[in-house]
Write a protein that holds these residues in place. Structure first.
Motif, PDB file in Angstrom:
ATOM      1  N   GLU A  75      24.535  51.637  32.921  1.00  0.00           N
ATOM      2  CA  GLU A  75      23.911  52.424  33.427  1.00  0.00           C
ATOM      3  C   GLU A  75      24.911  54.599  33.457  1.00  0.00           C
ATOM      4  N   LEU A  93      15.406  63.175  35.880  1.00  0.00           N
ATOM      5  CA  LEU A  93      14.441  63.101  37.068  1.00  0.00           C
ATOM      6  C   LEU A  93      13.104  64.239  37.416  1.00  0.00           C
ATOM      7  N   ARG A 172      15.843  59.589  50.868  1.00  0.00           N
ATOM      8  CA  ARG A 172      15.262  58.179  50.318  1.00  0.00           C
ATOM      9  C   ARG A 172      14.091  58.318  51.128  1.00  0.00           C
ATOM     10  N   PRO A 177      13.780  61.495  44.650  1.00  0.00           N
ATOM     11  CA  PRO A 177      15.390  60.893  44.467  1.00  0.00           C
ATOM     12  C   PRO A 177      16.427  62.072  44.157  1.00  0.00           C
ATOM     13  N   ASP A 197      20.882  58.986  43.111  1.00  0.00           N
ATOM     14  CA  ASP A 197      19.842  57.377  42.060  1.00  0.00           C
ATOM     15  C   ASP A 197      20.655  58.308  41.001  1.00  0.00           C
ATOM     16  N   VAL A 198      21.052  59.135  41.436  1.00  0.00           N
ATOM     17  CA  VAL A 198      21.793  59.931  39.790  1.00  0.00           C
ATOM     18  C   VAL A 198      23.374  60.819  40.196  1.00  0.00           C
ATOM     19  N   VAL A 216      22.523  56.406  35.830  1.00  0.00           N
ATOM     20  CA  VAL A 216      21.348  56.573  36.394  1.00  0.00           C
ATOM     21  C   VAL A 216      20.966  55.301  36.568  1.00  0.00           C
ATOM     22  N   ARG A 217      21.086  55.080  38.044  1.00  0.00           N
ATOM     23  CA  ARG A 217      20.938  53.547  38.435  1.00  0.00           C
ATOM     24  C   ARG A 217      19.550  53.568  38.841  1.00  0.00           C
ATOM     25  N   THR A 220      16.057  53.835  38.653  1.00  0.00           N
ATOM     26  CA  THR A 220      15.532  55.549  39.157  1.00  0.00           C
ATOM     27  C   THR A 220      14.748  56.079  38.139  1.00  0.00           C
ATOM     28  N   ARG A 221      13.354  56.416  38.229  1.00  0.00           N
ATOM     29  CA  ARG A 221      12.698  56.887  36.951  1.00  0.00           C
ATOM     30  C   ARG A 221      13.273  58.410  36.179  1.00  0.00           C
ATOM     31  N   SER A 222      14.110  58.366  35.092  1.00  0.00           N
ATOM     32  CA  SER A 222      14.972  59.320  34.791  1.00  0.00           C
ATOM     33  C   SER A 222      13.941  59.453  33.410  1.00  0.00           C
TER      34      SER A 222
END
Length: 388
Positions: A75, A93, A172, A177, A197-198, A216-217, A220-222
């Protein structure tokens, strides 16, 4: 005849040092960096033996640094600076959620690199101590068109902690995020568990080199816009220089071990500075006096110029700062202090170094407390404001 350049000793450079927004390397991190030049110099992406050795060292360093942020090694990516990591984290993000909206929720005291992307005119207001207005934040993240939110664990200029648990929960619940900026706190106090999340940190904050740590966990959408990046999980154009990563990992090992004692000692020293500053006429000590980082204190001096105060104290053997820790120029008025509604000029910031890199920091604090009243008086006399 050859000329020899005499280099100042490390001890002479740290004497009187009370401006460690970027401090010196931990001694063992410096030794690690030197040793790594001989064993980890190669490109870690290369297939030859030196490259494979560098890759193994990088994997070890990554595992240590990921642990510092409560993350998995896969991550974590490493970057040239904390500012670069912050920008990449937020860009990832925003690009991934561009269909959800284009707004970023941020407090008014966030770092400039984030406010420039978020839009400072839309920043969430803060209270007089620098703490984000939690009710306003909750309304902001629940509004339509929000793609991301950013929040600092604590402010690096005045030290005030943010109510991370409450604000993270609000983000949340809104499905937004959160990028958690921990660049001022990692190595000084524990991270709020599970928040962000970041997450971004700076190895320089715990005695390492200036190396940006970006987590970036998983889940998570990244995603970053073109051009495509090949290194660091698709977040960098090139692999990090492995000796720097190893030095950062060693700095974390050493700092983690000493953190509790260092925090307790730093808190006591900061309290001494706060008391000394408050005892000078027309000086206001800023930020929350208790719910704050253990190593940061800022005060504003009425009828005096901040840069002149820094110079005057430097002439007396004390190295402090003025302006904003969140911008690259000390000549620009502090947006943090402006957002708090306090005096933006005449401010002095103390950021205590770790005891491991400045073992004489207690002497430096004593010198500051002793010299401050006369230094303020001298600056006011030169400015013609002493009798106002």
């Amino acid at each position: 005849m050859a000329h020899t350049t005499v280099q100042p000793s490390t001890a002479s450079l740290t004497a009187g040092l009370l401006d460690a927004s970027r401090g010196p390397l931990h001694p063992l991190a410096a030794q690690t960096l030197t040793a790594a030049l001989g064993v980890a110099w190669a490109d870690p992406g290369a297939r030859h033996a030196p490259g494979r050795a560098a890759r193994a060292h990088l994997d070890t360093a990554r595992a240590v640094l990921a642990g510092a942020l409560g993350a998995r090694p896969d991550e974590l990516s490493l970057h040239g600076s904390a500012e670069e990591a912050l920008a990449l984290g937020l860009d990832g993000l925003l690009h991934a959620r561009r269909r959800a909206g284009d707004r970023t929720v941020a407090g008014a005291t966030e770092r400039s690199v984030l406010l420039l992307r978020a839009g400072a005119e839309d920043a969430v207001a803060v209270e007089g101590t620098g703490r984000v207005d939690a009710d306003a934040w909750e309304r902001a993240v629940a509004a339509p068109g929000v793609a991301a939110a950013v929040l600092q664990t604590a402010n690096g200029e005045v030290g005030t902690r943010q109510p991370v648990e409450r604000l993270a929960r609000a983000a949340r619940d809104a499905g937004v995020p959160l990028l958690l900026d921990a660049t001022a706190s990692v190595g000084r106090e524990p991270l709020p568990p599970g928040a962000g999340d970041v997450v971004v940190a700076d190895a320089a904050s715990f005695g390492g080199p200036p190396l940006g740590l970006l987590v970036v966990r998983t889940g998570t959408r990244s995603s970053l816009p073109a051009p495509r990046r090949e290194a660091e999980h698709g977040r960098a154009f090139a692999a990090p220089w492995v000796p720097l990563a190893l030095a950062a990992a060693e700095a974390w090992r050493q700092t983690e071990h000493a953190c509790a004692d260092d925090t307790r000692e730093a808190r006591a020293l900061v309290d001494r500075v706060r008391a000394a500053a408050a005892g000078v006429r027309d000086v206001e000590v800023l930020g929350d006096p208790t719910d704050a980082l253990p190593h940061v204190v800022t005060f504003s001096v009425l009828l005096a110029d901040g840069e002149a105060l820094v110079d005057e104290l430097a002439a007396r053997g004390v190295a402090v700062a003025s302006g904003s820790a969140c911008t690259s120029s000390t000549l620009r008025p502090s947006h943090v202090l402006a957002a708090m509604g306090v005096l933006t000029h005449g401010n002095v910031r103390v950021t205590l170094p770790l005891a491991s890199v400045a073992p004489d920091r207690e002497d430096a604090v004593a010198l500051l407390c002793r010299e401050l009243p006369d230094a303020v008086r001298a600056v006011r006399v030169r400015m013609g404001t002493e009798d106002l």
